[in-house]
Design an enzyme around this catalytic site. Structure first.
Site, short mmCIF file in Angstrom:
data_model
loop_
_atom_site.label_atom_id
_atom_site.label_comp_id
_atom_site.label_asym_id
_atom_site.label_seq_id
_atom_site.Cartn_x
_atom_site.Cartn_y
_atom_site.Cartn_z
N GLU A 194 0.72 -0.93 0.00
CA GLU A 194 0.57 -0.07 -0.07
C GLU A 194 1.12 1.12 0.15
O GLU A 194 1.72 1.59 1.31
CB GLU A 194 -1.03 -0.17 1.34
CG GLU A 194 -1.90 -0.87 1.28
CD GLU A 194 -2.96 -0.90 0.21
OE1 GLU A 194 -3.42 -0.15 0.37
OE2 GLU A 194 -3.91 -1.61 -0.06
N CYS A 228 -1.90 9.60 2.66
CA CYS A 228 -1.80 9.32 1.07
C CYS A 228 -2.46 9.52 0.27
O CYS A 228 -2.26 9.38 -1.68
CB CYS A 228 -1.54 7.82 1.65
SG CYS A 228 -2.90 6.57 1.85
P1 NAD Z 1 8.04 4.83 4.49
O1 NAD Z 1 8.30 3.56 3.81
O2 NAD Z 1 9.38 5.05 5.50
O3 NAD Z 1 8.19 3.85 6.22
C1 NAD Z 1 6.49 2.39 6.77
C2 NAD Z 1 7.76 2.11 7.34
O4 NAD Z 1 8.28 1.44 6.70
C3 NAD Z 1 8.53 1.73 8.61
O5 NAD Z 1 7.73 1.14 9.33
C4 NAD Z 1 9.69 2.74 8.47
O6 NAD Z 1 10.13 1.67 9.66
C5 NAD Z 1 9.30 1.08 7.21
N1 NAD Z 1 10.99 1.35 6.52
C6 NAD Z 1 11.24 3.24 6.32
N2 NAD Z 1 12.66 2.55 6.11
C7 NAD Z 1 13.14 0.86 5.71
C8 NAD Z 1 14.01 0.60 4.73
N3 NAD Z 1 14.84 1.75 4.10
N4 NAD Z 1 13.76 -0.75 5.08
C9 NAD Z 1 12.85 -1.30 6.03
N5 NAD Z 1 12.06 -0.87 6.29
C10 NAD Z 1 11.88 0.76 6.41
O7 NAD Z 1 6.89 5.37 4.75
P2 NAD Z 1 6.51 6.55 5.89
O8 NAD Z 1 6.99 7.82 5.85
O9 NAD Z 1 5.85 6.10 7.82
O10 NAD Z 1 4.66 7.00 5.21
C11 NAD Z 1 4.74 7.02 4.47
C12 NAD Z 1 4.48 7.28 2.94
O11 NAD Z 1 3.46 6.06 3.11
C13 NAD Z 1 3.98 7.69 2.02
O12 NAD Z 1 4.30 7.51 0.84
C14 NAD Z 1 2.60 7.69 1.65
O13 NAD Z 1 1.72 7.93 0.68
C15 NAD Z 1 2.69 6.39 2.00
N6 NAD Z 1 1.51 5.37 2.57
C16 NAD Z 1 0.45 4.94 2.04
C17 NAD Z 1 -0.99 4.56 2.16
C18 NAD Z 1 -2.12 3.12 1.78
O14 NAD Z 1 -2.68 2.84 2.58
N7 NAD Z 1 -1.12 2.82 0.43
C19 NAD Z 1 -1.41 4.81 3.40
C20 NAD Z 1 -0.17 5.59 5.01
C21 NAD Z 1 0.78 6.29 4.20
#
Ligand code: NAD
Length: 442
Positions: A194, A228
């Site tokens: 997602e 998002c």
């Molecule tokens: P992110 O991808 O930075 O982090 C998400 C999760 O991944 C966190 O738990 C984090 O600890 C982990 N993570 C981060 N970097 C990582 C890495 N290098 N390797 C492994 N795991 C890692 O996202 P965010 O900043 O928490 O959220 C924002 C993003 O999420 C935006 O792009 C938004 O559009 C998207 N989002 C999508 C939905 C949806 O339902 N489609 C909902 C909410 C947010």
């Protein structure tokens, strides 16, 4: 392993979860406020209440979702009765983001549990208060061999991703989505991703501009734009721009007052890194409203940017904050030039009274989901699949679909023995013509 085969046990644990969430609702709302000043109304409506409603719906429907579904048999197998069995995948990893840190961690967890899986949850490290209360609730509710939470950041995430899982459900950014997909590929683990994207909001000359402005202000600035499916940018018919901007400004003031930093209804940016990223997107000379920032308070006011260049920072990546660029178009080719510059978005919004215009845009562009004459609300219907396409995600969930994605669908043909048609067995001599006739007839 009661959770695997015993629907009653799954239901009992979900009921216990419901009780523990309801009992902790005030603490969850407070944690969300402590993390980024999420307003109480938004915390209740988009997080705690949303999860409670999902839980109640799941508990109510679990028996019918879980039972083998009889499907119409194929005449080729006559006589048979055919079924789809829902089998838990096994060990499920859920990785959650920070922007709706309670809802986006708990909803996949609830469905994975409902479907009979063992679940490991990794909530976001950027919202530590919420992650901590999630851990407490889960520890109080589930046996550690059933559901376990691992708090922490990238390191913890990577350690978990290095393990073998039977299903991975990830919500977050597209770049991290790729890391997750690569890790999953090592073991051919199925994934739901997602992700996000640059969500367009197209407004034509037939739109009800005042109402459009109201609904866009709500969808864009709820959670301080850190949603998002928030409209990322507006693409408006050239002649409508001036009026629309006036309405937008009026609606922002109506919603948050003149001193927005004092409003209890406007959240803050989650951390300094994201604040700096957003601050750098604000091109001062293009700001027509807002643009007020305060690094210490992680505050960025609702900001309108007029006609930024497509090469500017604000149009380069998903904004994910309270900044709204307003671009104009004259022809449909102009619309295409902008939208086709980006990957397939998670959401797409059209404000128009012209049905054929709306139909054309829906047919011409691929995106996760969206609305005509509103923003964000498609998320709230459990009967609609929620998910992206291309770079905005793989797979979709919500409602029954969430239960289904956490289940392997096992096909079973139950053959009767009272008849055994000879047609398929060798020797095949003289049988081809009749088989062909049957296949043609089917
Ligand atoms: P992110 O991808 O930075 O982090 C998400 C999760 O991944 C966190 O738990 C984090 O600890 C982990 N993570 C981060 N970097 C990582 C890495 N290098 N390797 C492994 N795991 C890692 O996202 P965010 O900043 O928490 O959220 C924002 C993003 O999420 C935006 O792009 C938004 O559009 C998207 N989002 C999508 C939905 C949806 O339902 N489609 C909902 C909410 C947010």
């Amino acid at each position: 392993m009661e959770f695997k085969n015993d629907i009653g046990y799954r239901k009992e644990t979900l009921k216990k979860l419901l009780y523990n969430i309801q009992k902790s609702e005030d603490l969850i709302v407070k944690a969300l406020y402590d993390d980024f000043k999420k307003p109480e109304f938004e915390a209740v409506v988009t997080e705690t209440n949303y999860v409670i409603s999902e839980l109640k719906d799941t508990i109510k429907n679990l028996n019918s979702w879980a039972k083998p579904k009889r499907v119409f048999p194929s005449l080729l197998n006559f006589p048979s009765s055919d079924y789809i069995y829902k089998e838990p995948y096994g060990n499920v990893l859920v990785i959650a983001p920070w922007n709706y840190p309670f809802q986006l961690a708990l909803c996949p967890l609830i469905s994975a549990v409902a479907a009979g899986n063992r679940v490991v949850l990794k909530p976001s490290e950027l919202t530590p208060h919420t992650s901590s209360i999630i851990t407490k609730i889960i520890e109080k509710t589930f046996h550690i061999s059933h559901v376990e939470v691992f708090e922490g950041g990238v390191e913890v995430s990577n350690k978990l991703l290095a393990q073998r899982w039977d299903y991975i459900f990830f919500t977050g950014s597209a770049p991290v989505g790729k890391i997750v997909a690569k890790a999953a590929a090592e073991n051919l683990t199925p994934v739901t991703l997602e992700l996000g994207g640059k969500n367009p909001c197209v407004i034509d000359e037939t739109a009800n501009l005042k109402l459009a402005a109201k609904r866009i202000v709500w969808g864009k600035f709820i959670n301080a734009g850190q949603t998002c499916i928030a409209p990322d940018y507006v693409l408006i018919q050239k002649n409508m721009k001036v009026n629309f901007i006036t309405f937008l400004m009026e609606e922002i003031v109506k919603a948050y007052g003149k001193k927005i930093d004092k409003s209890p209804d406007f959240a803050r940016i989650v951390n300094t890194k994201n604040w700096v990223r957003l601050d750098q997107m604000i091109e001062k000379e293009k700001v027509i409203f807002g643009g007020d920032t305060n690094a210490d308070k992680l505050y960025i006011s609702p900001t309108l940017i007029e006609e930024p260049s497509l090469d500017s920072a604000v149009m380069k990546e998903e904004i994910f904050g309270p900044i709204l660029p307003i671009l104009i178009y004259e022809t449909e080719a102009d619309i295409h030039n902008v939208i086709s510059k980006y990957e397939k978005p998670l959401a797409f919004y059209i404000f128009s009274e012209n049905k054929s215009f709306a139909k054309k845009l829906i047919a011409n562009y691929s995106f996760g989901g969206g609305c005509i004459n509103d923003t964000v609300v498609h998320f709230s219907n459990k009967r609609l699949p929620f998910g992206g396409v291309g770079h905005s995600g793989i797979g979709a969930y919500h409602g029954k679909l969430s239960f289904d994605i956490f289940s392997h669908h096992k096909a079973i043909v139950k053959k009767a023995n009272w008849l055994d048609l000879p047609m398929r067995y060798a020797p095949y001599k003289d049988k081809l013509a009749s088989i062909k006739r049957i296949l043609d007839w089917l």
